[in-house]
Design a protein around this motif. Structure first.
Motif, PDB file in Angstrom:
ATOM      1  N   LEU A 109     -51.084  -0.774   5.241  1.00  0.00           N
ATOM      2  CA  LEU A 109     -50.190  -1.867   4.842  1.00  0.00           C
ATOM      3  C   LEU A 109     -50.220  -3.018   5.842  1.00  0.00           C
ATOM      4  O   LEU A 109     -50.136  -4.184   5.451  1.00  0.00           O
ATOM      5  N   THR A 110     -50.360  -2.707   7.126  1.00  0.00           N
ATOM      6  CA  THR A 110     -50.487  -3.762   8.132  1.00  0.00           C
ATOM      7  C   THR A 110     -51.770  -4.553   7.916  1.00  0.00           C
ATOM      8  O   THR A 110     -51.766  -5.788   7.983  1.00  0.00           O
ATOM      9  N   GLY A 111     -52.865  -3.860   7.636  1.00  0.00           N
ATOM     10  CA  GLY A 111     -54.128  -4.547   7.347  1.00  0.00           C
ATOM     11  C   GLY A 111     -54.026  -5.438   6.122  1.00  0.00           C
ATOM     12  O   GLY A 111     -54.487  -6.584   6.128  1.00  0.00           O
ATOM     13  N   VAL A 112     -53.401  -4.931   5.062  1.00  0.00           N
ATOM     14  CA  VAL A 112     -53.207  -5.726   3.843  1.00  0.00           C
ATOM     15  C   VAL A 112     -52.325  -6.936   4.136  1.00  0.00           C
ATOM     16  O   VAL A 112     -52.603  -8.046   3.666  1.00  0.00           O
ATOM     17  N   ALA A 113     -51.281  -6.752   4.926  1.00  0.00           N
ATOM     18  CA  ALA A 113     -50.391  -7.866   5.268  1.00  0.00           C
ATOM     19  C   ALA A 113     -51.129  -8.939   6.058  1.00  0.00           C
ATOM     20  O   ALA A 113     -50.925 -10.140   5.823  1.00  0.00           O
ATOM     21  N   ILE A 114     -51.996  -8.524   6.974  1.00  0.00           N
ATOM     22  CA  ILE A 114     -52.770  -9.496   7.764  1.00  0.00           C
ATOM     23  C   ILE A 114     -53.705 -10.284   6.855  1.00  0.00           C
ATOM     24  O   ILE A 114     -53.816 -11.516   6.972  1.00  0.00           O
ATOM     25  N   ILE A 115     -54.367  -9.595   5.926  1.00  0.00           N
ATOM     26  CA  ILE A 115     -55.269 -10.293   4.999  1.00  0.00           C
ATOM     27  C   ILE A 115     -54.481 -11.236   4.093  1.00  0.00           C
ATOM     28  O   ILE A 115     -54.916 -12.373   3.834  1.00  0.00           O
ATOM     29  N   CYS A 116     -53.313 -10.818   3.622  1.00  0.00           N
ATOM     30  CA  CYS A 116     -52.468 -11.689   2.792  1.00  0.00           C
ATOM     31  C   CYS A 116     -51.996 -12.903   3.580  1.00  0.00           C
ATOM     32  O   CYS A 116     -51.990 -14.028   3.054  1.00  0.00           O
TER      33      CYS A 116
END
Length: 163
Positions: free
Chosen positions: A23-30
């Motif tokens: 989820l942290t990785g997805v948040a960074i990409i978003c």
């Protein structure tokens, strides 16, 4: 608490940590995409994540252009990079460990090396790297030396502190 319930608790904690990392990785990409979408930074200054993924996919399929104009497999380039970085790190580990141990064991060596270790750890690599590249040039051998020189003092300081 039984060993079975402890194992289950540890496993569920691992899944929770893994989920948090994803989820942290997805948040960074978003966030990365949002910065470009809402024109905080232009596409010229920061490439959108989808374009980066497409380019990497292209390199995997078609190869990476080299300085000679030919293309080679991205995996060959990755292996060459890891070989150079690994060799530089191996040299730094060997020399840094010896320097760190000598500095920790022999008081005269500590007095002699302490200013150099402190200076090299205090100077940011962003300052040192261009100077070394200008001094050593380009190619694999200078890059190995650059990695070895910049990491030797860090490893020596860690070994000295640990010994």
């Amino acid at each position: 608490m039984s060993s079975h319930s402890m194992a289950r608790a540890i496993l569920s904690r691992r899944w929770l940590v893994a989920l948090g990392q994803v989820l942290t990785g997805v948040a960074i990409i978003c966030l990365w995409q949002g910065i470009i979408t809402f024109h905080v930074v232009s596409r010229f200054e920061l490439t959108p994540p989808w374009d980066v993924a497409k380019q990497i996919g292209h390199w995997i399929r078609a190869g990476v252009p080299s300085t000679t104009g030919a293309t080679s497999s991205i995996w060959i380039e990755i292996c060459a990079t890891l070989e150079v970085a690994g060799l530089g790190l191996a040299i730094a580990m060997l020399v840094g460990t010896v320097i760190g141990l000598l500095s920790a064991i022999v008081p005269v060596m500590k007095a002699f090396l302490s200013p150099f270790l402190g200076f090299m750890n205090a100077v940011p690599l962003i300052v040192v790297i261009p100077i070394f590249l200008f001094w050593l040039g380009f190619g694999n051998k200078p890059i190995v030396l650059l990695i070895a020189i910049t990491q030797t003092f860090l490893i020596a300081a860690v070994v000295e502190g640990a010994a």
